[in-house]
Design a protein around this motif. Structure first.
Motif, PDB file in Angstrom:
ATOM      1  N   LEU A  19      -9.137 -12.263  -4.561  1.00 49.49           N
ATOM      2  CA  LEU A  19     -10.296 -13.015  -4.957  1.00 49.49           C
ATOM      3  C   LEU A  19     -10.909 -14.209  -4.439  1.00 49.49           C
ATOM      4  CD1 LEU A  19     -10.349 -11.672  -8.801  1.00 49.49           C
ATOM      5  CD2 LEU A  19     -11.508 -10.555  -6.973  1.00 49.49           C
ATOM      6  N   LYS A  31     -20.358 -15.515  -1.751  1.00 47.01           N
ATOM      7  CA  LYS A  31     -19.675 -14.549  -1.903  1.00 47.01           C
ATOM      8  C   LYS A  31     -19.594 -14.296  -3.405  1.00 47.01           C
ATOM      9  CE  LYS A  31     -17.738 -12.520   1.638  1.00 47.01           C
ATOM     10  NZ  LYS A  31     -17.902 -11.154   1.712  1.00 47.01           N
ATOM     11  N   LEU A  63     -10.208  -7.689   2.102  1.00 46.23           N
ATOM     12  CA  LEU A  63     -10.421  -8.643   1.161  1.00 46.23           C
ATOM     13  C   LEU A  63      -9.854 -10.040   1.781  1.00 46.23           C
ATOM     14  CD1 LEU A  63      -9.886  -6.501  -1.833  1.00 46.23           C
ATOM     15  CD2 LEU A  63     -12.039  -7.557  -1.485  1.00 46.23           C
ATOM     16  N   ALA A  79     -15.650  -7.555  -5.893  1.00 49.23           N
ATOM     17  CA  ALA A  79     -14.389  -7.640  -5.501  1.00 49.23           C
ATOM     18  C   ALA A  79     -13.277  -7.170  -6.529  1.00 49.23           C
ATOM     19  CB  ALA A  79     -14.323  -9.094  -5.072  1.00 49.23           C
TER      20      ALA A  79
END
Lengths: 279, 167
Positions: free
Chosen positions: B155, B101, B92, B108
């Motif tokens: 994130l 994304k 990640l 995520a």
């Protein structure tokens, strides 16, 4: 707020709420307490009168019962049924009546109490506003019927968001035509202590065996159970065992509902007036 | 305090915030049936310990705590718990800041280790204060802050210190 977070939040908040949620919550929550039931004075006084007569002279009572004329059958009938609905409020109440007792004073006083109570429920229904969303249900059931005994359970449920259930019992000696009170079963007031101690033991044992059970028993509890009311709700089973009943919230958190304890007869035998009802 | 009042406050707390509790449960298990089970189980647990509640005014936070623990227990039993293994975190963390994304943003968040996901949900979606989150997770405020930073970083969301605390 950051755009990505905003998007995530929106997605989070958009999760649909299933309609089953309300149902599950209503089922899991304790029932909201409305008000405590107060036994009408007149009935209690009448009960004292009859039970005293039976206790003072059991032989006389026995003799009376043997008088050879055809007795009517003592039974419980539905006296009246009301079912109505208006503005989000509903009522569905069956009023019981006892019939066949020769002792009309006893019969009438018990039946009047039932009618009185149904009237009160109806008034409550009439007075409820649209936003109260009140539902009242009342029903009765014969829990024990032997040649000697008749125990009637009356159930009243008031639902508002969640519900609150009450059980009231009436137990009569059909032969002697007398209403039994808890007190009248025992020689003296010791029964309060003996029964309470036994109930405490049962509570502890149940909690030890099943962590899901909970009673107000320890000092941590705000109002721990100390002893039963001398006029605690009770009934007698078909096999002549004494059962003590508690309202919701009385001795346990609401989710436990109405709770009952069967009291072993051997601990009562010494203080019972006789073995006519409990043995 | 009468036990009736505690029960009454509990009933209103649950009925008023039921949607929030459900969504929180859902965010862990990701399906309706399990989320409903968790809400039900949480209420049951809460009722058993309701008599021991310390601060009646913090009942909502207290119930969040129960929901989170119940959900995590559930995932553990189902072996669905995403462990914070290094591989996932590396994966990640290494990706570049790409615009496309965003499509995977939700995935995520779901794949984020529970400790990070929980603080992000409580802080930004349920709008709780850092102190309240610390209370719920029984951690100190600095730990909560660190987890928030780390979670947001995973994130690839950048945020200022001010936003972290005040927003």
């Amino acid at each position: 707020m950051n755009k990505k977070l905003e998007a995530l939040k929106k997605e989070y908040k958009d999760v649909p709420i299933p309609k089953e949620l309300d149902e599950i919550i209503a089922k899991s929550l304790p029932k909201k307490k409305k008000h405590r039931y107060v036994w009408p004075l007149g009935v209690a006084a009448a009960a004292m009168l009859f039970t005293t007569a039976v206790n003072v002279s059991p032989e006389a009572a026995q003799a009376m019962a043997k008088i050879p004329f055809v007795k009517e059958i003592v039974e419980v009938i539905t006296f009246h049924e009301v079912k109505e609905e208006k503005n989000n409020t509903s009522i569905d109440v069956r009023t019981p009546a006892i019939s066949g007792l020769e002792n009309k004073v006893l019969e009438d006083s018990l039946n009047e109490k039932y009618i009185e109570e149904s009237k009160k429920l109806y008034e409550e229904f009439e007075a409820a506003g649209e936003n109260d969303r009140l539902a009242i249900e009342g029903d009765y059931e014969v829990v024990t019927e032997t040649p000697i005994l008749l125990s009637i359970r009356q159930t009243i449920q008031k639902t508002q968001v969640s519900g609150y259930m009450q059980h009231h019992y009436v137990t009569i000696d059909k032969e002697n035509e007398a209403l039994l009170t808890l007190k009248s079963l025992f020689k003296n007031d010791q029964y309060v202590k003996v029964i309470s101690e036994n109930i405490k033991q049962q509570m502890q044992q149940q909690m030890d065996e099943d962590p899901n059970k909970s009673y107000f028993l320890t000092k941590q509890d705000v109002e721990p159970f100390t002893q039963i009311d001398p006029n605690q709700e009770f009934y007698i089973t078909t096999d002549n065992q004494l059962v003590i009943s508690f309202d919701e919230y009385e001795v346990a958190p609401g989710y436990m509902g109405v709770v009952e304890f069967k009291i072993p007869t051997d601990i009562l035998s010494e203080i019972l007036v006789g073995d006519r009802y409990i043995n | 305090m009468k036990k009736y009042d505690v029960d009454t406050i509990f009933i209103s707390c649950i009925t008023e915030n039921k949607d929030d509790f459900y969504r929180l449960a859902y965010s862990y298990v990701k399906n309706q049936e399990d989320a409903l089970d968790i809400v039900q189980e949480s209420i049951r647990k809460a009722l058993t310990s309701l008599i021991n509640i310390k601060d009646i005014n913090a009942m909502k936070s207290w119930f969040y705590k129960i929901v989170i623990r119940t959900a995590i227990d559930f995932l553990r039993k189902q072996k669905k718990l995403t462990l914070a293994d290094d591989e996932t975190i590396d994966f990640l963390s290494k990706g570049k800041e790409d615009t496309y994304k965003d499509l995977d943003l939700h995935k995520a968040l779901d794949e984020l280790p529970i400790m990070y996901k929980t603080v992000i949900i409580l802080r930004y979606f349920e709008d709780l204060k850092l102190e309240e989150i610390a209370e719920i997770l029984e951690e100190n405020i600095n730990t909560v802050k660190t987890r928030l930073y780390k979670g947001l970083k995973l994130l690839r969301i950048t945020i200022t210190e001010e936003e972290l605390v005040n927003e």
